[in-house]
Design an enzyme around this catalytic site. Structure first.
Site, mmCIF file in Angstrom:
data_model
loop_
_atom_site.group_PDB
_atom_site.id
_atom_site.type_symbol
_atom_site.label_atom_id
_atom_site.label_comp_id
_atom_site.label_asym_id
_atom_site.label_seq_id
_atom_site.Cartn_x
_atom_site.Cartn_y
_atom_site.Cartn_z
ATOM 1 N N SER A 1 114.990 17.073 39.366
ATOM 2 C CA SER A 1 114.892 15.804 38.632
ATOM 3 C C SER A 1 113.535 15.755 37.927
ATOM 4 C CB SER A 1 114.991 14.665 39.651
ATOM 5 O OG SER A 1 114.561 13.437 39.099
ATOM 6 N N TYR B 1 113.871 9.100 46.891
ATOM 7 C CA TYR B 1 114.403 9.991 45.852
ATOM 8 C C TYR B 1 113.306 10.936 45.343
ATOM 9 C CZ TYR B 1 117.149 11.432 41.767
ATOM 10 O OH TYR B 1 117.834 12.168 40.826
HETATM 11 P P1 NAP Z 1 126.548 10.229 40.227
HETATM 12 O O1 NAP Z 1 127.330 10.011 38.975
HETATM 13 O O2 NAP Z 1 126.170 9.065 41.076
HETATM 14 O O3 NAP Z 1 127.314 11.334 41.079
HETATM 15 C C1 NAP Z 1 126.838 11.752 42.319
HETATM 16 C C2 NAP Z 1 127.856 12.668 42.965
HETATM 17 O O4 NAP Z 1 127.356 13.036 44.259
HETATM 18 C C3 NAP Z 1 129.189 11.971 43.159
HETATM 19 O O5 NAP Z 1 130.246 12.854 42.864
HETATM 20 C C4 NAP Z 1 129.162 11.621 44.641
HETATM 21 O O6 NAP Z 1 130.418 11.582 45.268
HETATM 22 C C5 NAP Z 1 128.369 12.775 45.215
HETATM 23 N N1 NAP Z 1 127.861 12.412 46.524
HETATM 24 C C6 NAP Z 1 126.988 11.417 46.812
HETATM 25 N N2 NAP Z 1 126.816 11.332 48.143
HETATM 26 C C7 NAP Z 1 127.597 12.300 48.697
HETATM 27 C C8 NAP Z 1 127.852 12.690 50.024
HETATM 28 N N3 NAP Z 1 127.291 12.075 51.074
HETATM 29 N N4 NAP Z 1 128.701 13.726 50.233
HETATM 30 C C9 NAP Z 1 129.302 14.337 49.202
HETATM 31 N N5 NAP Z 1 129.104 14.004 47.917
HETATM 32 C C10 NAP Z 1 128.262 12.990 47.674
HETATM 33 O O7 NAP Z 1 125.157 10.908 39.898
HETATM 34 P P2 NAP Z 1 124.714 12.056 38.888
HETATM 35 O O8 NAP Z 1 123.771 11.443 37.943
HETATM 36 O O9 NAP Z 1 125.876 12.817 38.380
HETATM 37 O O10 NAP Z 1 123.861 12.945 39.886
HETATM 38 C C11 NAP Z 1 124.160 14.282 40.224
HETATM 39 C C12 NAP Z 1 122.890 14.984 40.642
HETATM 40 O O11 NAP Z 1 121.978 15.012 39.534
HETATM 41 C C13 NAP Z 1 122.149 14.281 41.777
HETATM 42 O O12 NAP Z 1 121.556 15.229 42.621
HETATM 43 C C14 NAP Z 1 121.083 13.496 41.039
HETATM 44 O O13 NAP Z 1 119.989 13.203 41.836
HETATM 45 C C15 NAP Z 1 120.743 14.474 39.941
HETATM 46 N N6 NAP Z 1 120.056 13.912 38.780
HETATM 47 C C16 NAP Z 1 120.635 12.962 37.999
HETATM 48 C C17 NAP Z 1 119.934 12.483 36.887
HETATM 49 C C18 NAP Z 1 120.502 11.465 35.953
HETATM 50 O O14 NAP Z 1 119.783 11.045 35.034
HETATM 51 N N7 NAP Z 1 121.734 11.042 36.091
HETATM 52 C C19 NAP Z 1 118.661 12.972 36.598
HETATM 53 C C20 NAP Z 1 118.104 13.920 37.424
HETATM 54 C C21 NAP Z 1 118.808 14.400 38.510
HETATM 55 P P3 NAP Z 1 131.414 10.293 45.151
HETATM 56 O O15 NAP Z 1 132.016 10.403 43.790
HETATM 57 O O16 NAP Z 1 132.362 10.502 46.275
HETATM 58 O O17 NAP Z 1 130.553 9.071 45.327
#
Ligand code: NAP
Length: 253
Positions: free
Chosen positions: A145, A158
């Site tokens: 991130s 986080y």
């Molecule tokens: P998101 O849309 O909230 O998706 C998160 C995913 O992780 C969902 O599919 C969720 O499953 C899954 N998850 C959460 N808790 C879990 C658990 N206990 N067991 C299994 N699966 C679990 O978020 P995203 O933005 O795509 O994030 C994906 C990754 O990118 C994360 O590591 C996040 O920190 C990182 N990231 C995101 C951003 C951003 O700007 N969006 C920036 C930097 C890094 P469910 O669908 O079942 O809830």
């Protein structure tokens, strides 16, 4: 030829948390490049299965909640039982909790650290053991991130977890290089997913963030497909312990 080095035909990739958001785009990108997909998710997503199988790739859903490390051995066992091996692991599943430092609870600390850091290490360990046994190397890709580099606001667990992911990427890269396993991270910038919905819905924060991104827009999950295919493919074989920022220029600012 160089473009052939990006092909993932015949590879088996485990992707965690790919029901939606970034993980879904990463799984589709890997499948488009040729990989069969083991989707590690808490609940089923028939739409993802349809998209991946319509590309001609095999698809397996492994039901798992990564808030504890209980499922990590089973994830590897089920992948190997279905597809015979594991070549690629993408540690994508992640959560965020927001509160002021002075109010932040132990629960919000533990929940985030368990999913974002502890399960990342122990699933990587289980997959690396399998890759060593296979003797054919492998690729582990962690999702870091901007808060692997910066402090952030109101997200202490986080920030700690994603800073930890960068450190883990480095030590895993160091120790697993001798087994021809490369471990790298992708650091997404501000990407339009549910994880950042609260920021985009806050007009003040949204304006501040957009004004600081040189590219002038939020990223889309599809913006990350190129980096994951590169890091999963032989094109990146001499890269390990490294991080690729896909951030519209945020860190360069
Ligand atoms: P998101 O849309 O909230 O998706 C998160 C995913 O992780 C969902 O599919 C969720 O499953 C899954 N998850 C959460 N808790 C879990 C658990 N206990 N067991 C299994 N699966 C679990 O978020 P995203 O933005 O795509 O994030 C994906 C990754 O990118 C994360 O590591 C996040 O920190 C990182 N990231 C995101 C951003 C951003 O700007 N969006 C920036 C930097 C890094 P469910 O669908 O079942 O809830």
């Amino acid at each position: 030829m160089i473009l052939d080095m990006f092909k993932l035909d015949g590879k088996v990739a485990i992707v965690t948390g790919c029901r939606r958001g970034i993980g879904r785009a990463l799984a589709l990108g890997l499948a488009e490049a040729g990989a069969d997909i083991v989707a590690v998710m808490r609940s089923e997503e028939p739409g993802l299965e349809r998209e991946i199988t319509s590309l001609g790739r095999r698809y397996l859903w492994v039901e798992a909640d990564l808030s504890s490390i209980e499922p990590v051995e089973r994830i590897v066992e089920e992948a190997v039982k279905a597809f015979g091996k594991v070549d690629i692991l993408v540690n994508n599943a992640g959560i965020i909790r927001r509160d002021d430092i002075l109010e932040f609870s132990e629960e919000d600390w533990d929940e985030v650290m368990n999913v974002n850091l502890k399960s990342v290490f122990f699933l990587s360990q289980a997959v690396a053991r399998r890759m060593k046994e296979q003797g054919t190397g492998g690729k582990i890709i962690n999702i870091a991130s901007m808060l692997s580099f910066q402090g952030g606001i109101r997200v202490p667990s986080y920030t700690a977890s994603k800073s930890g992911v960068l450190g883990l990427t480095r030590i895993l890269g160091n120790e697993l290089a001798k087994y021809d396993i490369q471990v790298n991270a992708i650091a997404p910038g501000y990407i339009e997913t549910d994880n950042t919905r609260a920021l985009r819905e806050d007009p003040v924060r949204n304006k501040e963030i957009l004004g600081r991104i040189p590219a002038g827009r939020w990223g889309s999950p599809d913006d990350l497909k190129g980096a994951v295919v590169f890091l999963a493919s032989p094109a990146s074989d001499y890269m390990t312990g490294s991080v690729v920022a896909v951030d519209g220029g945020w860190l360069a600012r």
